[in-house]
Design a protein around this motif. Structure first.
Motif, PDB file in Angstrom:
ATOM      1  N   ARG A   1      -8.277   3.452  -0.819  1.00 49.94           N
ATOM      2  CA  ARG A   1      -7.824   4.343   0.260  1.00 49.94           C
ATOM      3  C   ARG A   1      -6.800   5.352  -0.250  1.00 49.94           C
ATOM      4  NH1 ARG A   1      -8.263  -0.600   3.106  1.00 49.94           N
ATOM      5  NH2 ARG A   1      -6.064  -1.129   2.760  1.00 49.94           N
ATOM      6  N   THR A   2      -5.879   4.891  -1.095  1.00 51.93           N
ATOM      7  CA  THR A   2      -4.840   5.814  -1.564  1.00 51.93           C
ATOM      8  C   THR A   2      -5.400   6.831  -2.552  1.00 51.93           C
ATOM      9  OG1 THR A   2      -4.131   4.277  -3.322  1.00 51.93           O
ATOM     10  CG2 THR A   2      -3.021   4.109  -1.190  1.00 51.93           C
TER      11      THR A   2
ATOM     12  N   GLU B   1       0.821  -1.208   0.000  1.00 58.03           N
ATOM     13  CA  GLU B   1       0.000   0.000   0.000  1.00 58.03           C
ATOM     14  C   GLU B   1       0.857   1.261   0.000  1.00 58.03           C
ATOM     15  OE1 GLU B   1      -3.870   1.894   2.369  1.00 58.03           O
ATOM     16  OE2 GLU B   1      -3.273  -0.201   2.692  1.00 58.03           O
TER      17      GLU B   1
ATOM     18  N   VAL C   1     -13.320   4.702  -4.099  1.00 57.79           N
ATOM     19  CA  VAL C   1     -13.343   5.435  -2.827  1.00 57.79           C
ATOM     20  C   VAL C   1     -14.616   5.109  -2.040  1.00 57.79           C
ATOM     21  CG1 VAL C   1     -11.943   7.312  -3.762  1.00 57.79           C
ATOM     22  CG2 VAL C   1     -14.441   7.539  -3.761  1.00 57.79           C
TER      23      VAL C   1
ATOM     24  N   ALA D   1     -13.577   3.478   1.406  1.00 61.32           N
ATOM     25  CA  ALA D   1     -12.857   2.529   0.563  1.00 61.32           C
ATOM     26  C   ALA D   1     -12.569   1.232   1.314  1.00 61.32           C
ATOM     27  CB  ALA D   1     -11.553   3.154   0.081  1.00 61.32           C
TER      28      ALA D   1
END
Length: 289
Positions: free
Chosen positions: A125-126, A69, A102, A119
């Motif tokens: 999330r990113t 991640e 998202v 998310a």
């Protein structure tokens, strides 16, 4: 109007640069070979002299992001922040391309632009962090969420489906994930129209209208290639377990576009019918193993 497109070698970036030039805009593209967007020093002056900076660059390997991640965050959040900061310093408008990931994907009606995000994957999330960074660093911004992109200038779902259908004569495709297949040409056009309309800063959804399942899209893809849609059989997500969870429902609403007088992209099926000859033009069977 001078435009800078980051991620210009990607499927969307190539279409956007070409369309901008066709319409008389001064458009330049950068990709990782020219500028490392994750390096603040490399991006500090990148937007100088430009009126609009569009960020199409992203770490889109959804499953790989689950394993690392941090790498996805560096591109999708830090990279977006660096570009937004550069755009603001240069007095340019920032357009951030984001994603349906998202959202949690558990809705039963189209997600509004201001619906709570949640998310469920590292990729989502990113990308959500990238949205936040752009809003924080560049007040003059447009966040444009899209989904299920396909185009002529890159690998995409309908090309894969048609190639496999030709090779195997039939295939199983997930029917319990619903979304909006969106042509990169249509998204490029929408981004240009939003900017030319001087749309207020905020979040917009750049997807086709209507919805279908991956199974439905696959049937439309093989039909466009002259094959019998019945060769595409239904299956479920349980059969194809991936490291990253996929949203079961990725349908996005378009009320924000209508409020600012910008017409949403048309129905996905009609747009696919228009896109298919171009998108499928160079589909070839895989090389023998």
């Amino acid at each position: 109007m001078r435009w800078l497109v980051a991620g210009s070698n990607g499927m969307l970036g190539q279409d956007l640069v070409a369309m901008l030039r066709e319409r008389g805009h001064d458009a330049e593209g950068i990709d990782r070979a020219e500028v490392d967007i994750t390096d603040p020093a490399a991006t500090v002056d990148v937007a100088r002299g430009f009126d609009v900076l569009v960020n199409c660059a992203a770490h889109t390997a959804v499953d790989a992001a689950e394993e690392d991640e941090g790498s996805a965050f560096t591109v999708n959040a830090v990279g977006a922040a660096n570009l937004a900061r550069a755009a603001h310093a240069a007095g340019a408008r920032m357009v951030q391309i984001s994603t349906d990931y998202v959202f949690p994907g558990d809705a039963t009606a189209p997600y509004a632009e201001d619906a709570p995000i949640g998310a469920r994957s590292a990729y989502g999330r990113t990308k959500a962090a990238g949205e936040w960074a752009v809003r924080a660093e560049c007040p003059d911004h447009l966040v444009v969420r899209t989904a299920w992109l396909y185009g002529a200038l890159g690998a995409c779902f309908p090309k894969t489906i048609v190639r496999v259908a030709r090779e195997r004569g039939g295939l199983d495709v997930i029917a319990d994930q619903v979304g909006q297949p969106t042509w990169t040409q249509d998204l490029a056009d929408l981004v240009i129209r939003l900017v030319e309309a001087h749309a207020p800063s905020g979040t917009y959804h750049g997807t086709s209208s209507g919805s279908t399942s991956w199974h439905g899209f696959a049937q439309a893809a093989v039909a466009a290639d002259g094959l019998d849609p019945a060769i595409v059989r239904e299956t479920t997500s349980d059969v194809y377990v991936r490291p990253a969870p996929r949203p079961a429902y990725s349908v996005l609403g378009h009320d924000a576009l209508r409020r600012v007088g910008v017409e949403p992209i048309g129905d996905w099926a009609a747009r696919w019918a228009q896109a298919a000859p171009t998108v499928l033009a160079e589909v070839t069977p895989s090389a023998p193993a």
